[in-house]
Write an enzyme that holds these catalytic residues in place. Structure first.
Site, PDB file in Angstrom:
ATOM      1  CG  HIS A 158       3.674   4.846   9.231  1.00 61.36           C
ATOM      2  ND1 HIS A 158       2.902   3.933   8.536  1.00 61.36           N
ATOM      3  CD2 HIS A 158       4.095   5.739   8.296  1.00 61.36           C
ATOM      4  CE1 HIS A 158       2.846   4.269   7.258  1.00 61.36           C
ATOM      5  NE2 HIS A 158       3.567   5.352   7.086  1.00 61.36           N
ATOM      6  CG  ASN A 209       6.616   3.306   4.990  1.00 57.65           C
ATOM      7  OD1 ASN A 209       6.091   3.380   3.889  1.00 57.65           O
ATOM      8  ND2 ASN A 209       6.029   3.699   6.092  1.00 57.65           N
ATOM      9  CB  CYS A 232       8.652   9.109  -5.624  1.00 60.73           C
ATOM     10  SG  CYS A 232       8.226   9.819  -7.204  1.00 60.73           S
ATOM     11  NE  ARG A 241      -1.081   2.547   2.816  1.00 59.56           N
ATOM     12  CZ  ARG A 241      -0.527   3.671   3.251  1.00 59.56           C
ATOM     13  NH1 ARG A 241      -0.466   4.736   2.457  1.00 59.56           N
ATOM     14  NH2 ARG A 241       0.027   3.737   4.444  1.00 59.56           N
ATOM     15  CG  HIS A 252       7.470   7.692   5.267  1.00 64.04           C
ATOM     16  ND1 HIS A 252       7.308   7.218   3.995  1.00 64.04           N
ATOM     17  CD2 HIS A 252       6.283   7.524   5.888  1.00 64.04           C
ATOM     18  CE1 HIS A 252       6.053   6.794   3.844  1.00 64.04           C
ATOM     19  NE2 HIS A 252       5.408   6.964   4.979  1.00 64.04           N
TER      20      HIS A 252
HETATM   21  P1  HMG Z   1     -13.073  14.448  -2.022  1.00 62.46           P
HETATM   22  O1  HMG Z   1     -12.924  14.863  -3.442  1.00 62.46           O
HETATM   23  O2  HMG Z   1     -13.094  15.515  -0.983  1.00 62.46           O
HETATM   24  O3  HMG Z   1     -14.356  13.514  -1.834  1.00 62.46           O
HETATM   25  O4  HMG Z   1     -11.934  13.420  -1.700  1.00 62.46           O
HETATM   26  P2  HMG Z   1     -15.847  13.754  -2.137  1.00 62.46           P
HETATM   27  O5  HMG Z   1     -16.590  13.007  -1.083  1.00 62.46           O
HETATM   28  O6  HMG Z   1     -16.144  15.187  -2.384  1.00 62.46           O
HETATM   29  O7  HMG Z   1     -16.066  12.948  -3.521  1.00 62.46           O
HETATM   30  C1  HMG Z   1     -15.478  13.362  -4.745  1.00 62.46           C
HETATM   31  C2  HMG Z   1     -15.437  12.201  -5.706  1.00 62.46           C
HETATM   32  O8  HMG Z   1     -14.600  11.155  -5.197  1.00 62.46           O
HETATM   33  C3  HMG Z   1     -16.794  11.539  -5.949  1.00 62.46           C
HETATM   34  O9  HMG Z   1     -16.770  10.999  -7.261  1.00 62.46           O
HETATM   35  C4  HMG Z   1     -16.792  10.406  -4.973  1.00 62.46           C
HETATM   36  O10 HMG Z   1     -17.648   9.374  -5.329  1.00 62.46           O
HETATM   37  C5  HMG Z   1     -15.353   9.959  -5.037  1.00 62.46           C
HETATM   38  P3  HMG Z   1     -17.428  11.760  -8.524  1.00 62.46           P
HETATM   39  O11 HMG Z   1     -18.856  11.965  -8.105  1.00 62.46           O
HETATM   40  O12 HMG Z   1     -16.659  13.058  -8.654  1.00 62.46           O
HETATM   41  O13 HMG Z   1     -17.199  10.796  -9.643  1.00 62.46           O
HETATM   42  N1  HMG Z   1     -14.904   9.309  -3.800  1.00 62.46           N
HETATM   43  C6  HMG Z   1     -14.357   8.075  -3.743  1.00 62.46           C
HETATM   44  N2  HMG Z   1     -14.075   7.166  -4.688  1.00 62.46           N
HETATM   45  C7  HMG Z   1     -13.525   6.013  -4.285  1.00 62.46           C
HETATM   46  N3  HMG Z   1     -13.235   5.722  -2.989  1.00 62.46           N
HETATM   47  C8  HMG Z   1     -13.518   6.600  -2.032  1.00 62.46           C
HETATM   48  C9  HMG Z   1     -14.107   7.834  -2.396  1.00 62.46           C
HETATM   49  N4  HMG Z   1     -14.484   8.914  -1.695  1.00 62.46           N
HETATM   50  C10 HMG Z   1     -14.993   9.790  -2.564  1.00 62.46           C
HETATM   51  N5  HMG Z   1     -13.228   6.305  -0.774  1.00 62.46           N
HETATM   52  C11 HMG Z   1     -10.879  11.631  -0.521  1.00 62.46           C
HETATM   53  C12 HMG Z   1     -11.764  12.876  -0.413  1.00 62.46           C
HETATM   54  C13 HMG Z   1     -10.424  11.255   0.867  1.00 62.46           C
HETATM   55  C14 HMG Z   1     -11.672  10.516  -1.138  1.00 62.46           C
HETATM   56  C15 HMG Z   1      -9.679  11.978  -1.421  1.00 62.46           C
HETATM   57  O14 HMG Z   1      -9.082  13.125  -0.899  1.00 62.46           O
HETATM   58  C16 HMG Z   1      -8.692  10.876  -1.525  1.00 62.46           C
HETATM   59  O15 HMG Z   1      -8.951   9.836  -2.106  1.00 62.46           O
HETATM   60  N6  HMG Z   1      -7.478  11.088  -1.025  1.00 62.46           N
HETATM   61  C17 HMG Z   1      -6.434  10.078  -1.130  1.00 62.46           C
HETATM   62  C18 HMG Z   1      -5.504  10.228  -0.035  1.00 62.46           C
HETATM   63  C19 HMG Z   1      -4.490   9.107  -0.054  1.00 62.46           C
HETATM   64  O16 HMG Z   1      -4.749   7.989  -0.460  1.00 62.46           O
HETATM   65  N7  HMG Z   1      -3.293   9.456   0.427  1.00 62.46           N
HETATM   66  C20 HMG Z   1      -2.271   8.468   0.580  1.00 62.46           C
HETATM   67  C21 HMG Z   1      -2.569   7.569   1.731  1.00 62.46           C
HETATM   68  S1  HMG Z   1      -2.281   8.316   3.311  1.00 62.46           S
HETATM   69  C22 HMG Z   1      -0.594   8.087   3.589  1.00 62.46           C
HETATM   70  O17 HMG Z   1       0.098   7.603   2.732  1.00 62.46           O
HETATM   71  C23 HMG Z   1      -0.063   8.420   4.944  1.00 62.46           C
HETATM   72  C24 HMG Z   1       0.186   7.183   5.809  1.00 62.46           C
HETATM   73  O18 HMG Z   1       1.084   6.297   5.180  1.00 62.46           O
HETATM   74  C25 HMG Z   1       0.786   7.626   7.141  1.00 62.46           C
HETATM   75  C26 HMG Z   1       1.967   8.571   6.961  1.00 62.46           C
HETATM   76  O19 HMG Z   1       2.997   8.164   6.425  1.00 62.46           O
HETATM   77  O20 HMG Z   1       1.800   9.712   7.337  1.00 62.46           O
HETATM   78  C27 HMG Z   1      -1.106   6.439   6.106  1.00 62.46           C
HETATM   79 MG    MG Z   2       3.208   6.479   5.175  1.00 67.41          MG
END
Ligand code: HMG
Ligand code: MG
Length: 304
Positions: free
Chosen positions: A209, A251, A242, A17, A211
């Protein structure tokens, strides 16, 4: 401070992931599935498989359901996935994860950039996810990103971590991960962030966690071990680097953490040789060398 080191550590390999989400080129679902299989064959008991986020935001994770369906599960392995909101949770739940991860941040700017909402709004989005998950017997972990530093706001105070930990506790999140998203932390700062989380969660409910952007992740792991923290997210082959995005590397490598822990007589249940093979598999696919010093050393030794 508890200076008693744990005798056993639980590692969550987040390579499939966190590691792969940053890859520009599409990694086929079959490769992701094979990576999960190799990780569990190496003895990993916790694997973060994928995320149920918007495919517009993170195209690499668009095959989430396919990957979850393709994994041949082992009964003693727990499979977790990221779920930022109810829509993500509903799609995830159909794939029967053992645990879902809601991910918030200690800095407002990162919350906005990562999940498009404020910290307060994120908690409102997470609450129904937590409720639905727990009603279905699915465990809930919370990630607190930018726990020591933020790419937009700079240094982040431990109070911010405590604030988010408290909110997560209030909505029923069972475990929190203290996440150094951009790898800027050093041991004392990481310990302060841990302390802030530990004010709201038990020792058994907190993980690290880290990095490794600035090469501090092993030191930060040891500093956390000294506090008794015994759960860590790590990434096979140090995936997540990247070459085109400044400030965003992977990480800490699972191989390096396993080498550290085994060297200290701390059990992980992981077979380092098989883990190195898993890291080499995915690194070969990506066309680069594993980003792990321990893996590099052992691969060189094998070659010689
Ligand atoms: P948004 O645009 O604010 O959401 O995104 P929305 O509710 O306004 O919806 C907009 C559109 O997205 C709609 O589709 C929804 O259906 C769709 P449209 O009508 O335009 O076709 N949508 C979704 N589709 C699939 N799955 C969903 C979903 N939710 C809404 N769950 C949202 C908000 C959170 C979805 C967006 O900002 C997003 O996907 N962000 C991704 C963030 C991400 O994955 N970041 C990387 C992971 S976190 C990380 O790596 C950190 C971690 O490792 C810890 C660390 O190291 O710090 C965990
Ligand atoms: Mg992370």
């Amino acid at each position: 401070m508890n200076m008693q080191l744990p005798t056993r550590v639980k590692l969550v390999d987040v390579g499939p992931r966190d590691g792969l989400q940053n890859e520009k080129g599409t990694v086929p679902a079959a490769v992701k599935i094979e990576l999960v299989h190799r990780l569990q064959a190496a003895g990993l008991k916790e694997i973060e498989v994928t995320s149920f986020v918007s495919p517009k935001w993170v195209p690499q994770m668009a095959d989430n359901a396919e990957v979850m369906a393709g994994v041949q599960r082992q009964p003693d392995v727990r499979y977790s996935v990221l779920t930022p909101n109810l829509k993500g949770f509903e799609a995830a739940a159909a794939c029967r994860p053992d645990e879902v991860v809601v991910f918030g941040a200690a800095s407002e700017a990162f919350s906005q950039r990562n999940i498009n909402c404020s910290i307060a709004e994120s908690i409102e989005r997470f609450a129904p996810v937590v409720e639905a998950a727990r009603a279905q017997g699915i465990a809930v972990r919370g990630a607190i990103s930018t726990a020591v530093g933020c790419p937009y706001e700079g240094e982040v105070s431990p109070e911010r971590v405590g604030y988010v930990a408290r909110l997560m506790k209030q909505i029923g999140v069972q475990h929190v991960g203290v996440c150094d998203t951009i790898g800027v932390g050093t041991p004392r700062k990481v310990q302060a962030a841990m302390e802030a989380a530990l004010a709201h969660y038990e020792l058994d409910e907190v993980s690290g966690h880290f990095h490794d952007t600035y090469g501090q992740a092993l030191a930060n792991t040891l500093a956390s071990l000294e506090m008794g923290v015994w759960q860590y997210d790590t990434s096979v082959a140090g995936l997540g680097g990247c070459p085109y995005a400044k400030g965003a590397t992977g990480n800490v490598a699972t191989e390096d953490v396993v080498y550290l822990l085994h060297g200290m007589g701390i059990e992980t249940g992981v077979d380092l040789d098989r883990l190195i093979d898993a890291g080499q598999y995915i690194s070969d696919f990506l066309g680069r060398k594993p980003n792990s010093r321990a893996a590099t050393a052992i691969l060189n030794k094998r070659a010689g």
